[in-house]
Write a protein that holds these residues in place. Structure first.
Motif, PDB file in Angstrom:
ATOM      1  N   LEU A   1       0.813  -1.221   0.000  1.00 13.31           N
ATOM      2  CA  LEU A   1       0.000   0.000   0.000  1.00 13.31           C
ATOM      3  C   LEU A   1       0.843   1.267   0.000  1.00 13.31           C
ATOM      4  O   LEU A   1       0.313   2.361  -0.131  1.00 13.31           O
ATOM      5  N   HIS A   2       2.154   1.132   0.125  1.00 10.08           N
ATOM      6  CA  HIS A   2       3.045   2.297   0.254  1.00 10.08           C
ATOM      7  C   HIS A   2       2.923   3.281  -0.897  1.00 10.08           C
ATOM      8  O   HIS A   2       3.010   4.478  -0.680  1.00 10.08           O
ATOM      9  N   ARG A   3       2.733   2.789  -2.113  1.00  9.18           N
ATOM     10  CA  ARG A   3       2.637   3.712  -3.257  1.00  9.18           C
ATOM     11  C   ARG A   3       1.498   4.703  -3.092  1.00  9.18           C
ATOM     12  O   ARG A   3       1.597   5.838  -3.523  1.00  9.18           O
ATOM     13  N   ALA A   4       0.419   4.264  -2.479  1.00  7.01           N
ATOM     14  CA  ALA A   4      -0.753   5.126  -2.312  1.00  7.01           C
ATOM     15  C   ALA A   4      -0.654   6.008  -1.068  1.00  7.01           C
ATOM     16  O   ALA A   4      -1.431   6.938  -0.906  1.00  7.01           O
ATOM     17  N   VAL A   5       0.290   5.704  -0.195  1.00  7.81           N
ATOM     18  CA  VAL A   5       0.426   6.457   1.054  1.00  7.81           C
ATOM     19  C   VAL A   5       1.619   7.392   0.919  1.00  7.81           C
ATOM     20  O   VAL A   5       2.758   6.957   0.844  1.00  7.81           O
ATOM     21  N   THR A   6       1.335   8.676   0.892  1.00  7.54           N
ATOM     22  CA  THR A   6       2.412   9.649   0.692  1.00  7.54           C
ATOM     23  C   THR A   6       2.619  10.534   1.910  1.00  7.54           C
ATOM     24  O   THR A   6       3.511  11.363   1.921  1.00  7.54           O
ATOM     25  N   THR A   7       1.805  10.357   2.928  1.00  8.04           N
ATOM     26  CA  THR A   7       1.927  11.206   4.115  1.00  8.04           C
ATOM     27  C   THR A   7       2.666  10.474   5.222  1.00  8.04           C
ATOM     28  O   THR A   7       3.686   9.864   4.973  1.00  8.04           O
ATOM     29  N   SER A   8       2.138  10.478   6.402  1.00  6.62           N
ATOM     30  CA  SER A   8       2.848   9.982   7.581  1.00  6.62           C
ATOM     31  C   SER A   8       2.929   8.465   7.701  1.00  6.62           C
ATOM     32  O   SER A   8       3.619   7.969   8.566  1.00  6.62           O
ATOM     33  N   ARG A   9       2.232   7.746   6.866  1.00  2.00           N
ATOM     34  CA  ARG A   9       2.211   6.281   6.935  1.00  2.00           C
ATOM     35  C   ARG A   9       1.692   5.765   8.268  1.00  2.00           C
ATOM     36  O   ARG A   9       2.237   4.846   8.864  1.00  2.00           O
ATOM     37  N   SER A  10       0.619   6.365   8.706  1.00  6.97           N
ATOM     38  CA  SER A  10      -0.031   5.950   9.937  1.00  6.97           C
ATOM     39  C   SER A  10      -1.081   4.880   9.635  1.00  6.97           C
ATOM     40  O   SER A  10      -1.383   4.592   8.469  1.00  6.97           O
ATOM     41  N   GLU A  11      -1.640   4.328  10.681  1.00  6.34           N
ATOM     42  CA  GLU A  11      -2.712   3.351  10.536  1.00  6.34           C
ATOM     43  C   GLU A  11      -3.841   3.927   9.678  1.00  6.34           C
ATOM     44  O   GLU A  11      -4.335   3.272   8.753  1.00  6.34           O
ATOM     45  N   ALA A  12      -4.237   5.145   9.953  1.00  2.33           N
ATOM     46  CA  ALA A  12      -5.319   5.787   9.192  1.00  2.33           C
ATOM     47  C   ALA A  12      -4.949   5.939   7.718  1.00  2.33           C
ATOM     48  O   ALA A  12      -5.803   5.767   6.837  1.00  2.33           O
ATOM     49  N   ASP A  13      -3.690   6.242   7.428  1.00  5.98           N
ATOM     50  CA  ASP A  13      -3.242   6.362   6.037  1.00  5.98           C
ATOM     51  C   ASP A  13      -3.363   5.025   5.301  1.00  5.98           C
ATOM     52  O   ASP A  13      -3.802   4.979   4.154  1.00  5.98           O
ATOM     53  N   PHE A  14      -2.965   3.947   5.946  1.00  2.00           N
ATOM     54  CA  PHE A  14      -3.035   2.639   5.310  1.00  2.00           C
ATOM     55  C   PHE A  14      -4.483   2.192   5.116  1.00  2.00           C
ATOM     56  O   PHE A  14      -4.820   1.598   4.097  1.00  2.00           O
TER      57      PHE A  14
END
Length: 87
Positions: free
Chosen positions: A39-52
């Motif tokens: 999922l990292h490609r779609a997560v560009t911010t803090s990489r928190s639980e909510a981001d994932f």
């Protein structure tokens, strides 16, 4: 039977560093995990639980398609989807 995803629930599993969701094959529950690396490609911010969880929600349809493909290869107690599954 075919694998369906009638329940939109998902949760973050910190121990596995993955998002967990459930599929159903008839009356059988089938647990799935999507590694955060996938999922990292779609997560560009803090990489928190909510981001994932948000990244999972945004890609839910394709994740379910990939989960169906993994499930079609044979039954297992659970399935972990990795970066390789998304290529």
């Amino acid at each position: 039977m075919t694998l369906e995803f009638p329940n939109r629930s998902r949760s973050f599993d910190e121990a596995r560093d993955a998002v967990r969701f459930i599929g159903h094959d008839g009356m059988f529950e089938v647990p799935f995990f999507v590694e955060t690396a996938a999922l990292h490609r779609a997560v560009t911010t803090s990489r928190s639980e909510a981001d994932f969880l948000s990244a999972f929600d945004a890609a839910r349809s394709s994740i379910h398609d990939i989960a169906r493909k993994a499930y079609s290869r044979g039954r297992r107690p659970s399935y972990t989807l990795t970066v390789a599954d998304f290529r």
